[in-house]
Motif scaffolding. Sequence first.
Motif, PDB file in Angstrom:
ATOM      1  N   ASN A   1       3.789   9.411  -3.694  1.00 53.59           N
ATOM      2  CA  ASN A   1       3.209  10.389  -2.771  1.00 53.59           C
ATOM      3  C   ASN A   1       2.182  11.297  -3.433  1.00 53.59           C
ATOM      4  O   ASN A   1       1.522  12.092  -2.758  1.00 53.59           O
TER       5      ASN A   1
ATOM      6  N   GLN B   1       0.930   5.524   0.740  1.00 57.07           N
ATOM      7  CA  GLN B   1       0.245   6.576   1.470  1.00 57.07           C
ATOM      8  C   GLN B   1       0.504   7.939   0.847  1.00 57.07           C
ATOM      9  O   GLN B   1       1.638   8.263   0.480  1.00 57.07           O
ATOM     10  N   SER B   2      -0.562   8.706   0.726  1.00 54.69           N
ATOM     11  CA  SER B   2      -0.459  10.111   0.381  1.00 54.69           C
ATOM     12  C   SER B   2      -0.509  10.884   1.690  1.00 54.69           C
ATOM     13  O   SER B   2      -1.495  10.803   2.427  1.00 54.69           O
ATOM     14  N   ILE B   3       0.561  11.618   2.008  1.00 51.68           N
ATOM     15  CA  ILE B   3       0.690  12.298   3.292  1.00 51.68           C
ATOM     16  C   ILE B   3       0.829  13.801   3.061  1.00 51.68           C
ATOM     17  O   ILE B   3       1.693  14.244   2.292  1.00 51.68           O
TER      18      ILE B   3
ATOM     19  N   GLU C   1      -1.224  17.207  -1.359  1.00 49.37           N
ATOM     20  CA  GLU C   1      -0.352  16.035  -1.531  1.00 49.37           C
ATOM     21  C   GLU C   1       1.135  16.359  -1.494  1.00 49.37           C
ATOM     22  O   GLU C   1       1.925  15.531  -1.028  1.00 49.37           O
TER      23      GLU C   1
ATOM     24  N   THR D   1       0.845  -1.189   0.000  1.00 52.45           N
ATOM     25  CA  THR D   1       0.000   0.000   0.000  1.00 52.45           C
ATOM     26  C   THR D   1       0.881   1.239   0.000  1.00 52.45           C
ATOM     27  O   THR D   1       1.996   1.233   0.521  1.00 52.45           O
TER      28      THR D   1
ATOM     29  N   GLN E   1      -4.758   9.643   2.086  1.00 55.47           N
ATOM     30  CA  GLN E   1      -5.396   8.472   1.488  1.00 55.47           C
ATOM     31  C   GLN E   1      -4.363   7.362   1.345  1.00 55.47           C
ATOM     32  O   GLN E   1      -3.161   7.612   1.261  1.00 55.47           O
ATOM     33  N   GLU E   2      -4.835   6.138   1.319  1.00 53.27           N
ATOM     34  CA  GLU E   2      -3.970   4.997   1.043  1.00 53.27           C
ATOM     35  C   GLU E   2      -4.406   4.343  -0.261  1.00 53.27           C
ATOM     36  O   GLU E   2      -5.590   4.320  -0.592  1.00 53.27           O
TER      37      GLU E   2
ATOM     38  N   VAL F   1      -2.228  11.553   7.076  1.00 53.86           N
ATOM     39  CA  VAL F   1      -2.433  10.680   5.924  1.00 53.86           C
ATOM     40  C   VAL F   1      -3.713  11.102   5.221  1.00 53.86           C
ATOM     41  O   VAL F   1      -4.786  11.163   5.826  1.00 53.86           O
TER      42      VAL F   1
END
Length: 455
Positions: A160, A6-8, A74, A4, A17-18, A15
């Motif tokens: 990312n 992650q968008s951090i 993002e 998975t 979204q994953e 976070v």
Amino acid sequence: MSKTFQSINPYTLHVIQEFAEETSAQVDARLAQATETQRTWVSRSFAERGELFRQLGTYLRDNRQRLAELITAEMGKILSESLGEVDKCAGQCDYYADNAERLLQPDIIPTDAQESRVVYEPVGVVLAIMPWNFPFWQVFRYSVPALMAGNVTLLKHAPNVFGCAIAIEEAYRAVGFPEGVFQSLISDVDAVERLLADNRVGMVTLTGSERAGSTVASLAGRNIKKSVLELGGSDALIVLKDADLDKAAEAAVQSRMSNAGQVCIAAKRFLVEKPVKAAFTEKVKALIDAMKQGDPTQNDTKIGPLARVDLAEQLERQLQTALNEGATLLSGGERRDANFQPTLLDNVSPDSVVFREETFGPLAAITEVADEAEAVRLANQSRYGLSAAIWTKDLAKADRLSRQLEVGSVFVNAIVRSDSRLPIGGVKKSGYGRELSEAGIKDFCTAKTVYIGKT
């Protein structure tokens, strides 16, 4: 078990979204669909393709606020810059919708034949590996000319900014592009090797680091695939003693600090003639000290965070090494998570790490030069060769010096920037091939000679 991503949010570290990694079977299905779609997409006229891109440009303008907020969330770009990025993508759609057919007109070559011409045909499926620093523009920069030429594309975006990648695919789909013309892969770099080994992929284009470019170029060469690479840069900004120092200082700071310094074509090394070095440095320092850093969604913020914490940590290591090597810290230098203060270094030696390596963040380095000859010599004393800027009132001198600089672009009394009408790309370790303009769209084509003998 699937991986998975992650968008951090780099400012809040929350976070967003994953994303689950697509399986090999899913990636293969996307390639199969792209290959099938390209057979019909290439038969569409330039006018038909152009109309879809005009609609895509309209879609981007209609949704600019939402899309810009996604970019900012993002990767941390301040909102005003994100809005400008979306607008630039819309302009790219318009430019190639209006000009692609003209740019790809066959070249009629006089020979002893009845007719001889060179035609430009699409390569088929273009695999693209794009970076996070301009998550929309980098994608539109390559995809619009590539698709207008009759290709289709698979995008491997930076993990990312997978939210941006999906939003771009949704934009293409929303205005009626056929399924398979543009697809975003939710995958890691391991998918790249497998795709480049597949005969259905015609070429690869990459914008990214020197290391990534070397790896992808090796894979492409092993599989005899065409590649276009736009890699790192350590651009020199040369300020001669007759320059307009106010304009030069303002341009230097804007070039170095925009997008929190995360720009390949940013001015990273300021080479300043001795008679004006003190005055120029003072002006640059005042501008940097006045920059407000903070929440990238706020209108008064002039610089946001870097895109990831590890990137800020890397810049911090480069800064500390430079200070140990004798550079003088005039402004900034502090880091908090991904936030890195706008930083100005003076007395930077040509042997310093921040002179030799690319610094991808808000760090400007000033080096004094005795004259224009030393400026050119030091500008060329880099393994990179993306672009450079010259500031002088003597345009004849600027023209002469521009011919001596080992770079892909030289801007005189202006900030280096990309423009749909002009080719962009580098030499040396900054890559090869071109994007944008006529040269850029032709790099997504194969030149075919057609020779018709006399009867």
